[in-house]
Design an enzyme around this catalytic site. Structure first.
Site, PDB file in Angstrom:
ATOM      1  N   LYS A 179     -67.341 -17.015  19.578  1.00  0.00           N
ATOM      2  CA  LYS A 179     -66.944 -18.089  19.094  1.00  0.00           C
ATOM      3  C   LYS A 179     -65.969 -19.310  20.146  1.00  0.00           C
ATOM      4  O   LYS A 179     -65.506 -18.517  20.854  1.00  0.00           O
ATOM      5  CB  LYS A 179     -65.913 -17.817  18.099  1.00  0.00           C
TER       6      LYS A 179
ATOM      7  N   LYS B  82     -59.296 -21.317  20.670  1.00  0.00           N
ATOM      8  CA  LYS B  82     -58.162 -21.899  21.341  1.00  0.00           C
ATOM      9  C   LYS B  82     -57.586 -21.038  22.563  1.00  0.00           C
ATOM     10  O   LYS B  82     -57.002 -21.277  23.530  1.00  0.00           O
ATOM     11  CB  LYS B  82     -57.219 -22.221  20.398  1.00  0.00           C
TER      12      LYS B  82
ATOM     13  N   LYS C  88     -57.012  -9.925  15.895  1.00  0.00           N
ATOM     14  CA  LYS C  88     -55.704 -10.423  16.630  1.00  0.00           C
ATOM     15  C   LYS C  88     -54.453  -9.328  16.933  1.00  0.00           C
ATOM     16  O   LYS C  88     -53.988  -9.460  18.137  1.00  0.00           O
ATOM     17  CB  LYS C  88     -55.128 -11.356  15.728  1.00  0.00           C
TER      18      LYS C  88
HETATM   19  P1  TYM Z   1     -57.695 -22.270  12.711  1.00  0.00           P
HETATM   20  O1  TYM Z   1     -56.306 -23.075  12.986  1.00  0.00           O
HETATM   21  O2  TYM Z   1     -58.020 -21.212  13.450  1.00  0.00           O
HETATM   22  O3  TYM Z   1     -58.824 -23.358  12.814  1.00  0.00           O
HETATM   23  C1  TYM Z   1     -59.093 -24.526  12.001  1.00  0.00           C
HETATM   24  C2  TYM Z   1     -60.314 -24.930  11.507  1.00  0.00           C
HETATM   25  O4  TYM Z   1     -61.290 -24.966  12.529  1.00  0.00           O
HETATM   26  C3  TYM Z   1     -62.422 -24.019  12.215  1.00  0.00           C
HETATM   27  N1  TYM Z   1     -62.888 -23.358  13.397  1.00  0.00           N
HETATM   28  C4  TYM Z   1     -64.355 -23.395  13.860  1.00  0.00           C
HETATM   29  N2  TYM Z   1     -65.414 -24.056  13.316  1.00  0.00           N
HETATM   30  C5  TYM Z   1     -66.417 -23.943  13.844  1.00  0.00           C
HETATM   31  N3  TYM Z   1     -66.723 -23.368  15.139  1.00  0.00           N
HETATM   32  C6  TYM Z   1     -65.377 -22.696  15.841  1.00  0.00           C
HETATM   33  N4  TYM Z   1     -65.533 -22.464  17.035  1.00  0.00           N
HETATM   34  C7  TYM Z   1     -64.093 -22.897  15.067  1.00  0.00           C
HETATM   35  N5  TYM Z   1     -62.984 -22.432  15.267  1.00  0.00           N
HETATM   36  C8  TYM Z   1     -62.336 -22.671  14.354  1.00  0.00           C
HETATM   37  C9  TYM Z   1     -61.708 -22.774  11.203  1.00  0.00           C
HETATM   38  O5  TYM Z   1     -62.685 -22.288  10.426  1.00  0.00           O
HETATM   39  C10 TYM Z   1     -60.843 -23.659  10.453  1.00  0.00           C
HETATM   40  O6  TYM Z   1     -61.502 -24.165   9.425  1.00  0.00           O
HETATM   41  N6  TYM Z   1     -56.569 -19.436   8.728  1.00  0.00           N
HETATM   42  C11 TYM Z   1     -56.633 -20.754   8.956  1.00  0.00           C
HETATM   43  C12 TYM Z   1     -55.925 -21.857   8.733  1.00  0.00           C
HETATM   44  C13 TYM Z   1     -55.482 -22.035   7.334  1.00  0.00           C
HETATM   45  C14 TYM Z   1     -56.292 -22.644   6.321  1.00  0.00           C
HETATM   46  C15 TYM Z   1     -55.449 -22.445   4.996  1.00  0.00           C
HETATM   47  C16 TYM Z   1     -57.561 -23.157   6.189  1.00  0.00           C
HETATM   48  C17 TYM Z   1     -54.235 -21.636   6.748  1.00  0.00           C
HETATM   49  N7  TYM Z   1     -54.090 -21.957   5.476  1.00  0.00           N
HETATM   50  C18 TYM Z   1     -56.152 -22.875   3.876  1.00  0.00           C
HETATM   51  C19 TYM Z   1     -58.073 -23.415   4.992  1.00  0.00           C
HETATM   52  C20 TYM Z   1     -57.398 -23.173   3.880  1.00  0.00           C
HETATM   53  C21 TYM Z   1     -56.915 -20.915  10.586  1.00  0.00           C
HETATM   54  O7  TYM Z   1     -56.449 -19.818  11.054  1.00  0.00           O
HETATM   55  O8  TYM Z   1     -57.587 -22.021  11.361  1.00  0.00           O
END
Ligand code: TYM
Length: 356
Positions: free
Chosen positions: A219, A222, A126
């Site tokens: 991947k 967004k 990032k």
């Molecule tokens: P974030 O907001 O990027 O994504 C949210 C969730 O979606 C999953 N994800 C995917 N799964 C499969 N294929 C993909 N292409 C894909 N893109 C995203 C992510 O793995 C995630 O589960 N750091 C985290 C948010 C967070 C969090 C937490 C998660 C903050 N605190 C505590 C669990 C527990 C994040 O940026 O997810």
């Protein structure tokens, strides 16, 4: 309930509790749905207590327009509910309304080591070349994520594959905290000296990593510059069908065995999407479609995706027309989350040695 859902705690001393979160920083997409949201609902059905968060504190580690952030937070909340997360059965809230997240994150900033943080690949990706100009928050991001989970002494965390390293860090932070403060933890009444559980990541099944529709080695994300790479949860039926019809593929028919997907990342991705949407394994999908070309498979996938996603996007739009209702659900969730969070922090303040 899928095989991935265990109803027992991996560490029997801790009451099982699920925690997960999604950033309200852009449009939610099929990867978020299959890798996270759909599994949130499965966990809710398993009977374990479930706590789900919109992580707005994480979102501001990169610039967010304040008005858009508020709107996106409501959109993510509406998406949780539209996919089946029930605010009565699960706690849903936005992170910034429970200030203990930031408080515990600070304690963890002092537990985590710089060497650990330097290994985090998401920060490197990032921050990119402009590392010197990245926010300090982006660097500390994984320590806040550990705080999110451990504030609820979460034992199970359903996430996609991209979060694996952050969950390993969460385990390291919990272990070091338990170790550094062993005698205080015992004094606080936790006889075996472990205050935080060593959290179990739940990363499995065909949807743990949904790939871009334009490049099966990247991947689905967004932030992809190509609109056609990513199916948004808010896309209408025509758009979903169009994106799947135009998805990159290869000229070969589908194989009958999973091994035949080797070296065919785009074909594998579409098969895995079909499998996840229809609650099947990739093997089962290939039993049905093996030998068929994409001329047959893509329309079948488009129909399946539209049947599945169109009602969700309609429900999201319906909910967004009533923002006050969403805000009130989140306030209620924050109150319930805050009670658990404060209970944890009372102990943490004592253990660390803060006067109160
Ligand atoms: P974030 O907001 O990027 O994504 C949210 C969730 O979606 C999953 N994800 C995917 N799964 C499969 N294929 C993909 N292409 C894909 N893109 C995203 C992510 O793995 C995630 O589960 N750091 C985290 C948010 C967070 C969090 C937490 C998660 C903050 N605190 C505590 C669990 C527990 C994040 O940026 O997810």
């Amino acid at each position: 309930m899928t095989d991935a859902v265990q109803t027992h705690s991996p560490d029997a001393r801790f009451t099982p509790r699920v925690f997960s979160g999604i950033q309200p920083s852009g449009d939610l997409h099929l990867g978020n749905y299959l890798g996270a949201l759909k599994r949130f609902v499965e966990m809710q059905a398993s009977g374990i207590e479930t706590v789900y968060c919109m992580v707005d504190l994480h979102a501001i580690t990169v610039w967010q327009d304040p008005k858009t952030l508020r709107q996106k937070t409501r959109e993510v909340a509406a998406s949780y509910i539209a996919t089946g997360v029930d605010p009565k059965r699960s706690i849903i809230f936005n992170q910034s309304q429970v200030m203990q997240h930031a408080e515990l994150a600070w304690v963890f900033n002092c537990v985590a080591r710089i060497g650990w943080m330097n290994r985090m690949t998401q920060f490197k990706d990032k921050a990119g070349k402009n590392r010197e100009n990245a926010s300090l928050g982006l660097y500390a991001y994984p320590s806040l994520m550990a705080a999110d989970i451990l504030l609820y002494r979460g034992t199970h965390v359903p996430v996609g594959d991209d979060q694996k390293q952050h969950l390993e860090l969460t385990r390291d932070i919990a272990g070091k905290f338990n170790n550094d403060f062993k005698s205080e933890i015992v004094e606080e009444g936790f006889e075996d000296g472990d205050f935080f559980p060593i959290t179990e990541p739940l990363i499995s099944g065909p949807a743990m990593r949904i790939m871009s529709l334009r490049d099966g080695t990247k991947k689905m994300s967004k932030s992809d510059p190509s609109e056609m790479a990513c199916i948004a949860l808010m896309d209408d039926a025509d758009m979903i069908a169009k994106k799947l019809r135009k998805a990159k593929t290869d000229p070969e028919p589908l194989p009958s065995e999973v091994e035949g997907l080797e070296g065919r990342p785009e074909a594998r991705n579409l098969v895995e999407i079909y499998a996840a949407l229809s609650n099947q394994t990739s093997e089962q999908v290939l039993q049905e479609f093996g030998g068929q070309g994409f001329g047959v498979f893509k329309p079948a996938l488009a129909d399946l995706a539209v049947d599945h996603l169109a009602p969700i996007s309609a429900e999201i739009s319906r909910m967004l027309a009533e923002p006050d209702e969403i805000d009130s659900i989140l306030r209620d969730g924050a109150e319930r989350a805050g009670e658990i969070a404060e209970e944890t922090m009372k102990h943490v303040r004592q253990i660390v040695g803060f006067l109160s």
